[in-house]
Design a protein around this motif. Sequence first.
Motif, PDB file in Angstrom:
ATOM      1  N   MET A   1       0.927  -1.136   0.207  1.00 19.62           N
ATOM      2  CA  MET A   1       0.155  -0.032   0.081  1.00 19.62           C
ATOM      3  C   MET A   1       0.651   1.264  -0.024  1.00 19.62           C
ATOM      4  N   ASN A   2       1.278   1.788  -1.105  1.00 17.44           N
ATOM      5  CA  ASN A   2       2.193   2.577  -1.452  1.00 17.44           C
ATOM      6  C   ASN A   2       1.673   4.187  -1.334  1.00 17.44           C
ATOM      7  N   ASN A   3       1.840   4.724  -0.261  1.00 19.26           N
ATOM      8  CA  ASN A   3       1.192   6.442  -0.303  1.00 19.26           C
ATOM      9  C   ASN A   3       2.531   7.210  -0.155  1.00 19.26           C
ATOM     10  N   HIS A   4       3.882   6.943  -0.377  1.00 22.72           N
ATOM     11  CA  HIS A   4       4.737   7.711  -0.483  1.00 22.72           C
ATOM     12  C   HIS A   4       5.051   8.306   0.897  1.00 22.72           C
ATOM     13  N   THR A   5       4.842   7.893   1.896  1.00 17.31           N
ATOM     14  CA  THR A   5       4.931   8.535   3.167  1.00 17.31           C
ATOM     15  C   THR A   5       4.839   7.665   4.379  1.00 17.31           C
ATOM     16  N   LEU A   6       5.039   7.914   5.461  1.00 22.08           N
ATOM     17  CA  LEU A   6       4.926   7.287   6.875  1.00 22.08           C
ATOM     18  C   LEU A   6       3.678   7.544   7.152  1.00 22.08           C
ATOM     19  N   GLY A   7       2.472   6.815   6.779  1.00 19.97           N
ATOM     20  CA  GLY A   7       1.462   7.365   6.928  1.00 19.97           C
ATOM     21  C   GLY A   7       0.609   7.425   8.244  1.00 19.97           C
ATOM     22  N   MET A   8       0.897   6.479   9.057  1.00 12.97           N
ATOM     23  CA  MET A   8       0.369   6.638  10.356  1.00 12.97           C
ATOM     24  C   MET A   8       0.975   7.892  11.095  1.00 12.97           C
ATOM     25  N   VAL A   9       2.064   8.199  11.029  1.00 13.60           N
ATOM     26  CA  VAL A   9       2.919   9.351  11.463  1.00 13.60           C
ATOM     27  C   VAL A   9       2.413  10.313  10.854  1.00 13.60           C
ATOM     28  N   ARG A  10       2.283  10.495   9.628  1.00 13.66           N
ATOM     29  CA  ARG A  10       1.948  11.695   8.956  1.00 13.66           C
ATOM     30  C   ARG A  10       0.492  12.074   9.422  1.00 13.66           C
ATOM     31  N   GLN A  11      -0.598  10.988   9.730  1.00 12.45           N
ATOM     32  CA  GLN A  11      -1.791  11.134  10.035  1.00 12.45           C
ATOM     33  C   GLN A  11      -1.883  11.912  11.245  1.00 12.45           C
ATOM     34  N   TRP A  12      -1.074  11.379  12.224  1.00  7.94           N
ATOM     35  CA  TRP A  12      -0.838  12.177  13.571  1.00  7.94           C
ATOM     36  C   TRP A  12      -0.389  13.816  13.456  1.00  7.94           C
ATOM     37  N   GLN A  13       0.621  14.002  12.422  1.00  6.24           N
ATOM     38  CA  GLN A  13       1.058  15.145  12.221  1.00  6.24           C
ATOM     39  C   GLN A  13       0.128  16.131  11.541  1.00  6.24           C
TER      40      GLN A  13
ATOM     41  N   THR B   1       7.744  12.163   4.732  1.00 12.23           N
ATOM     42  CA  THR B   1       7.646  12.047   3.328  1.00 12.23           C
ATOM     43  C   THR B   1       8.944  11.163   2.616  1.00 12.23           C
ATOM     44  N   LEU B   2       8.166  10.221   1.915  1.00 17.21           N
ATOM     45  CA  LEU B   2       9.123   9.144   1.454  1.00 17.21           C
ATOM     46  C   LEU B   2       9.282   9.411  -0.027  1.00 17.21           C
ATOM     47  N   ASP B   3      10.028  10.537  -0.454  1.00 17.64           N
ATOM     48  CA  ASP B   3      10.216  11.116  -1.854  1.00 17.64           C
ATOM     49  C   ASP B   3      11.113  10.420  -2.568  1.00 17.64           C
ATOM     50  N   THR B   4      11.860   9.320  -1.891  1.00 17.31           N
ATOM     51  CA  THR B   4      12.926   8.418  -2.940  1.00 17.31           C
ATOM     52  C   THR B   4      12.127   7.748  -3.978  1.00 17.31           C
ATOM     53  N   ASP B   5      12.545   7.924  -5.250  1.00 16.24           N
ATOM     54  CA  ASP B   5      11.706   7.584  -6.256  1.00 16.24           C
ATOM     55  C   ASP B   5      12.274   6.093  -6.617  1.00 16.24           C
ATOM     56  N   ILE B   6      11.806   5.170  -5.563  1.00 10.03           N
ATOM     57  CA  ILE B   6      11.918   3.732  -5.635  1.00 10.03           C
ATOM     58  C   ILE B   6      10.880   3.057  -6.415  1.00 10.03           C
ATOM     59  N   ASP B   7      11.296   2.223  -7.505  1.00  6.48           N
ATOM     60  CA  ASP B   7      10.655   1.326  -8.502  1.00  6.48           C
ATOM     61  C   ASP B   7      10.348   0.083  -7.855  1.00  6.48           C
ATOM     62  N   TRP B   8       9.421  -0.019  -7.298  1.00  5.89           N
ATOM     63  CA  TRP B   8       9.382  -1.443  -6.317  1.00  5.89           C
ATOM     64  C   TRP B   8       9.213  -2.673  -7.378  1.00  5.89           C
ATOM     65  N   VAL B   9       8.518  -2.634  -8.499  1.00 11.36           N
ATOM     66  CA  VAL B   9       8.346  -3.530  -9.496  1.00 11.36           C
ATOM     67  C   VAL B   9       9.974  -3.884  -9.980  1.00 11.36           C
TER      68      VAL B   9
ATOM     69  N   VAL C   1      -2.028  10.015  -0.729  1.00 10.12           N
ATOM     70  CA  VAL C   1      -0.752  10.237   0.374  1.00 10.12           C
ATOM     71  C   VAL C   1      -1.676  10.580   1.695  1.00 10.12           C
ATOM     72  N   ASP C   2      -2.859  11.241   1.750  1.00  5.09           N
ATOM     73  CA  ASP C   2      -3.705  11.646   3.049  1.00  5.09           C
ATOM     74  C   ASP C   2      -4.690  10.709   3.360  1.00  5.09           C
ATOM     75  N   ASP C   3      -4.758   9.438   2.936  1.00  2.74           N
ATOM     76  CA  ASP C   3      -5.910   8.301   3.265  1.00  2.74           C
ATOM     77  C   ASP C   3      -5.721   8.550   4.910  1.00  2.74           C
ATOM     78  N   LYS C   4      -6.773   8.215   5.641  1.00  4.81           N
ATOM     79  CA  LYS C   4      -6.352   8.300   7.065  1.00  4.81           C
ATOM     80  C   LYS C   4      -7.343   6.981   7.638  1.00  4.81           C
ATOM     81  N   VAL C   5      -6.856   6.802   8.830  1.00  4.68           N
ATOM     82  CA  VAL C   5      -7.359   5.499   9.515  1.00  4.68           C
ATOM     83  C   VAL C   5      -8.544   6.086  10.278  1.00  4.68           C
ATOM     84  N   TYR C   6      -9.695   6.128  10.020  1.00  3.98           N
ATOM     85  CA  TYR C   6     -10.940   6.336  10.755  1.00  3.98           C
ATOM     86  C   TYR C   6     -11.739   5.228  11.033  1.00  3.98           C
TER      87      TYR C   6
END
Length: 560
Positions: free
Chosen positions: A461-473, A485-493, A534-539
């Motif tokens: 689940m690739n949102n290019h961020t540390l999602g839970m920490v970003r949600q708190w921020q 923010t994980l802006d390193t352009d990693i091609d996971w495939v 990137v800003d999907d949240k857990v609610y």
Amino acid sequence: MQMTGAQIIIECLVEQGVDTVFGFPGGAVLPLYDALFQNQRRIRHILTSHEQGASHAADGYARSTGKVGVCIATSGPGATNLVTGIATAYMDSVPMVAITGNVTTQLLGKDSFQEVDITGITMPITKHNFIVKDVADLAKTIRRAFQIAQEGRPGPVLIDVPKDITVHTADFVPEVPRKLAPRTERLSEKSMETALDLIQHAQRPMCYVGGGVIRAKASDDLTQFLENIDSPACTSLMGCGAVNSYSPRFTGLVGMHGTKVSNMCVSACDLLVVIGARFSDRVVSKASAFAKNAKIIHIDVDPAEIDKNIKTYCHVVGDLKVVLEELNKRIAKPMVHKEWMDQVAEFKKRYPIRVDSESARSKEILKALQSVLPPNFFVVTEVGQHQMWAAQFLKHVQPGHFLTSGGLGTMGYGTGASIGAQVGNPESRVVNVAGDGSFRMNCNELATIARYRLPVIILLMNNHTLGMVRQWQTLFFDKHYSETTLDTDIDWVTLASAFGVKGMRIRREDDPKPILQAALELGEAVVIDCEIPVDDKVYPMVAPGASIEDMLGVQEVDEY
């Protein structure tokens, strides 16, 4: 019969029913690895890419099979690399035996090359640990370690074996492992009578279920208990699967990222029966407001958990399966709480799990995954938003088939654990629901997946961020996105391909179902890079220090 210490270790492992170990060799365990080479038809060794991967693999093997997971590491950094995995197993009550090598006994305590006091380091995160200084004590130590790892509340045990002990010889006499008996020595008649009286007089009972039910293999007994007392039930994260998600009695997770229904039921009930759970702060939140209208019965095998976090009205200490069986026997006639169950049904209609448009993609992907998974699948997760979404949106119908790091919250857990689960259950499909932040921590274990041709699916689940920490921020730190923010352009495939693993993509505009179906039909390992906002949240979510009734992100249905 005279044997070397290394041979004794092998014989004891076989004696305990061990057929698979996970590890990484090194100088201090060379004699043991030589013995493994000579006994490879009896014990399969899985070589991981890193010792932490071995500890998580042993953990995943144990959770998914019910057996003891075993990992091996050399001295010094090899041993310390196991620490996070041992702590993870300790927090989640997973039976594991970790075997570490050490410098020879005459060099102990002299800051020798690759020497650490691993027993001292791991003392707070093991049920018990040993350092063997006499080869004559080796067999009984191993046998005792397996017993401790499994009895009562399970957990990890470490055995530190200096190198000279593995080459010295001693008499070895085979033994049949002692059958473990349920822990009932603290189970009193008075506590059972008090609990039963409270249950019989309750008008609004609620059950809060934890991972202890799964460890005790007591899910069927719990199902009968819920029917007998006519009660709804919620679970902790570790309890996912203890109650069938399709059951009308199931109200979902409880606590910080639980459902509004579960949290309201805990607050509205007059009796809260807590079974195999430990009142984690992620469940309780504001302790003074937790279950404020209820008397609390706590049923647990571990006396240390009683009144540790929340004061209870009554406690029953003993093996959960034994306790539930006994309570079920004593309830002569099933109870009826129609008014209460109608109110719970009303809560479910008024507060369904809904997501706003920002977060709909995660639910859509996981629902698509659910629709294509074959029966008897295992879901493993890393730690973060994806972990909570997997707990919320996937249906959990079999105990022990949802593997996640609950107590320690270990990012990087999932890849190793999925290896262990797949090795332990070769006929099943294993899916690791991962986040890009967690996956990068232990993605080196793709080499292990490729080496052993394990058909693990990694849904990234690739949102290019540390999602839970970003949600708190976002919610509590004025959107100061400091180092998330994980802006390193990693091609996971491409990365997967470099390891010899198939890579696929699910773009934002793609229908995920046919891609997930195609990945499963390949019958091999696949990394699926799945783009999410990137800003999907857990609610919903309970803010720190708030009552669990006070939830953010709840959408109420006004008319139903």
